[in-house]
Scaffold this motif. Structure first.
Motif, PDB file in Angstrom:
ATOM      1  N   GLN A 199       5.070  37.626  32.334  1.00 37.08           N
ATOM      2  CA  GLN A 199       3.864  37.022  31.781  1.00 37.08           C
ATOM      3  C   GLN A 199       2.657  37.160  32.707  1.00 37.08           C
ATOM      4  O   GLN A 199       1.525  37.064  32.247  1.00 37.08           O
ATOM      5  CB  GLN A 199       4.108  35.542  31.489  1.00 37.08           C
ATOM      6  CG  GLN A 199       5.102  35.298  30.370  1.00 37.08           C
ATOM      7  CD  GLN A 199       5.160  33.835  29.965  1.00 37.08           C
ATOM      8  OE1 GLN A 199       4.430  32.988  30.488  1.00 37.08           O
ATOM      9  NE2 GLN A 199       6.039  33.517  29.023  1.00 37.08           N
ATOM     10  N   GLY A 200       2.908  37.390  33.970  1.00 38.25           N
ATOM     11  CA  GLY A 200       1.785  37.519  34.903  1.00 38.25           C
ATOM     12  C   GLY A 200       1.211  38.915  34.980  1.00 38.25           C
ATOM     13  O   GLY A 200       0.272  39.158  35.743  1.00 38.25           O
ATOM     14  N   SER A 201       1.758  39.856  34.182  1.00 39.08           N
ATOM     15  CA  SER A 201       1.321  41.236  34.307  1.00 39.08           C
ATOM     16  C   SER A 201      -0.137  41.440  33.871  1.00 39.08           C
ATOM     17  O   SER A 201      -0.862  42.230  34.481  1.00 39.08           O
ATOM     18  CB  SER A 201       2.242  42.156  33.495  1.00 39.08           C
ATOM     19  OG  SER A 201       2.295  41.755  32.143  1.00 39.08           O
ATOM     20  N   LEU A 231       0.489  32.385  29.664  1.00 35.19           N
ATOM     21  CA  LEU A 231      -0.123  31.056  29.551  1.00 35.19           C
ATOM     22  C   LEU A 231      -0.453  30.704  28.099  1.00 35.19           C
ATOM     23  O   LEU A 231      -1.471  30.066  27.809  1.00 35.19           O
ATOM     24  CB  LEU A 231      -1.391  30.973  30.404  1.00 35.19           C
ATOM     25  CG  LEU A 231      -1.210  31.201  31.915  1.00 35.19           C
ATOM     26  CD1 LEU A 231      -2.565  31.164  32.624  1.00 35.19           C
ATOM     27  CD2 LEU A 231      -0.264  30.178  32.511  1.00 35.19           C
ATOM     28  N   GLY A 232       0.386  31.130  27.198  1.00 36.46           N
ATOM     29  CA  GLY A 232       0.163  30.846  25.788  1.00 36.46           C
ATOM     30  C   GLY A 232      -0.849  31.753  25.112  1.00 36.46           C
ATOM     31  O   GLY A 232      -1.151  31.572  23.924  1.00 36.46           O
ATOM     32  N   VAL A 233      -1.386  32.731  25.841  1.00 37.57           N
ATOM     33  CA  VAL A 233      -2.383  33.648  25.284  1.00 37.57           C
ATOM     34  C   VAL A 233      -1.675  34.921  24.828  1.00 37.57           C
ATOM     35  O   VAL A 233      -1.094  35.639  25.641  1.00 37.57           O
ATOM     36  CB  VAL A 233      -3.473  33.982  26.326  1.00 37.57           C
ATOM     37  CG1 VAL A 233      -4.485  34.961  25.721  1.00 37.57           C
ATOM     38  CG2 VAL A 233      -4.165  32.719  26.807  1.00 37.57           C
ATOM     39  N   ASP A 234      -1.739  35.186  23.545  1.00 37.32           N
ATOM     40  CA  ASP A 234      -1.126  36.389  22.973  1.00 37.32           C
ATOM     41  C   ASP A 234      -2.240  37.382  22.642  1.00 37.32           C
ATOM     42  O   ASP A 234      -2.919  37.257  21.622  1.00 37.32           O
ATOM     43  CB  ASP A 234      -0.343  36.020  21.711  1.00 37.32           C
ATOM     44  CG  ASP A 234       0.359  37.224  21.098  1.00 37.32           C
ATOM     45  OD1 ASP A 234       0.349  38.300  21.735  1.00 37.32           O
ATOM     46  OD2 ASP A 234       0.903  37.089  19.982  1.00 37.32           O
ATOM     47  N   LEU A 235      -2.423  38.369  23.497  1.00 36.74           N
ATOM     48  CA  LEU A 235      -3.519  39.318  23.313  1.00 36.74           C
ATOM     49  C   LEU A 235      -3.282  40.257  22.141  1.00 36.74           C
ATOM     50  O   LEU A 235      -4.206  40.996  21.758  1.00 36.74           O
ATOM     51  CB  LEU A 235      -3.733  40.130  24.599  1.00 36.74           C
ATOM     52  CG  LEU A 235      -4.225  39.325  25.806  1.00 36.74           C
ATOM     53  CD1 LEU A 235      -4.358  40.220  27.022  1.00 36.74           C
ATOM     54  CD2 LEU A 235      -5.555  38.658  25.489  1.00 36.74           C
ATOM     55  N   ALA A 236      -2.089  40.255  21.570  1.00 35.21           N
ATOM     56  CA  ALA A 236      -1.858  41.021  20.346  1.00 35.21           C
ATOM     57  C   ALA A 236      -2.495  40.333  19.143  1.00 35.21           C
ATOM     58  O   ALA A 236      -2.764  40.969  18.133  1.00 35.21           O
ATOM     59  CB  ALA A 236      -0.362  41.209  20.115  1.00 35.21           C
TER      60      ALA A 236
END
Length: 337
Positions: A90-92, A161-166
């Motif tokens: 998730q930190g990528s 962090l709950g952010v889905d960039l898709a």
């Protein structure tokens, strides 16, 4: 104390602008406003960062888009690297963003250390030479960059962090936050003592040196800061397009950024951003009626340059100042009679 109040005001304005952008993105049930504004976030940061060099320091760069492309390619390549995303999980995404900024800053430090020692046309063409060198590397290193096809296969977007960039809404909000944050950084830089040192160098570099300013070092710092912010613009566009393409490093991309500054104004902070919006709208409208977009855009730029003799916001600012001065002079004459 006044500087602190100015900083607080800028933070409040930035938060207000972010609230408006989020309201537009989430309140309008259409993809077009989100897509349009996301593209403006990217090219707006390119134009605004370039104006740190042109408008505030007096350094005209013909190769600023190289850093725009460099940031986008670093971000995309890291996320396409399977070991990178598998290790960081998730930190990528945030790590790739920071790596893109740091890598662009390091690249700009090397290039800037050579370029800022020159002035005027020599500086401009040397930056162009470095940009075309990067463009050639991107085209020829096919195994890494994909050559003239760009980064193919899309860019993975792990949830963090709950952010889905898709998700288009999450992606828009993420890009809006980054954009506003970078705008705030540039505003603080331009209104700080460092920003006024840049203006002094722009107006008279020799006098600044006589006053004890290390002109070369200040120019280099500004070069690195502006290039890093341009790299963030490349990251936003990479997220938006799910790829990175060699056209981003071509000289025409830097030329468009200069057109944006000329169109919006280089002596007003938001001038280049207005120019980016105007150029994008103009391009979209013209394409609806004709394929000869370059001719129409060229005529508009000629009108602004030859007619207004400055950018739109520069013209509006000068008109307002002249009006206020005329009003004050009239009041002084009345008081003396």
């Amino acid at each position: 104390m006044s500087l602190f109040r100015e900083f607080r005001r800028d933070v409040l304005l930035a938060l207000g602008a972010l609230a408006v952008l989020l309201a537009i993105g989430f309140g309008i049930d259409s993809a077009w406003p989100r897509d349009f504004l996301t593209s403006i976030f990217a090219i707006g940061l390119l134009a605004m960062s370039l104006n740190l060099l042109i408008g505030y320091t007096g350094l005209v760069s013909f190769g600023h888009a190289a850093f725009f492309a460099f940031g986008g390619y670093i971000f995309g390549l890291l996320l396409q690297w399977g070991d990178f995303t598998a290790t960081l999980g998730q930190g990528s995404v945030p790590v790739a963003l920071l790596a893109a900024v740091a890598g662009t800053a390091l690249y700009a430090l090397v290039i800037g250390a050579i370029c800022v020692r020159l002035t005027e046309i020599y500086f401009a063409f040397l930056t162009l030479a470095f940009q075309m060198f990067l463009y050639s590397v991107i085209l020829s290193w096919v195994a890494l960059t994909g050559g003239d096809q760009g980064l193919m296969g899309g860019i993975p977007r792990p949830v963090f962090l709950g952010v889905d960039l898709a998700d288009p809404y999450h992606r828009y909000a993420f890009c809006a936050v980054i954009f506003v944050f970078c705008m705030l950084i540039m505003r603080i830089v331009t209104e700080s003592p460092f920003g006024y040192t840049l203006r002094m160098i722009r107006d008279n570099a020799q006098r600044a040196a006589f006053l004890g300013v290390n002109v070369t070092r200040v120019k280099l710092i500004c070069f690195v800061v502006s290039s890093s912010i341009a790299g963030v613009g490349g990251v936003i566009l990479a997220l938006f397009t799910s790829g990175a393409y060699p056209e981003w490093a071509f000289w025409a991309q830097s030329g468009e950024a200069i057109f944006m500054i000329m169109l919006g104004g280089l002596n007003v902070f938001l001038g280049p951003l207005l120019g980016a919006v105007a150029l994008r709208i103009l391009n979209d409208v013209v394409q609806m009626y004709t394929s000869h977009t370059e001719i129409v855009i060229g005529l508009v730029i000629l009108f602004v340059v030859l007619g207004l003799r400055r950018g739109v916001l520069d013209f509006a600012k000068d008109w307002w100042v002249e009006r206020q001065q005329a009003k004050l002079a009239a009041e002084n004459r009345e008081s003396q009679q």
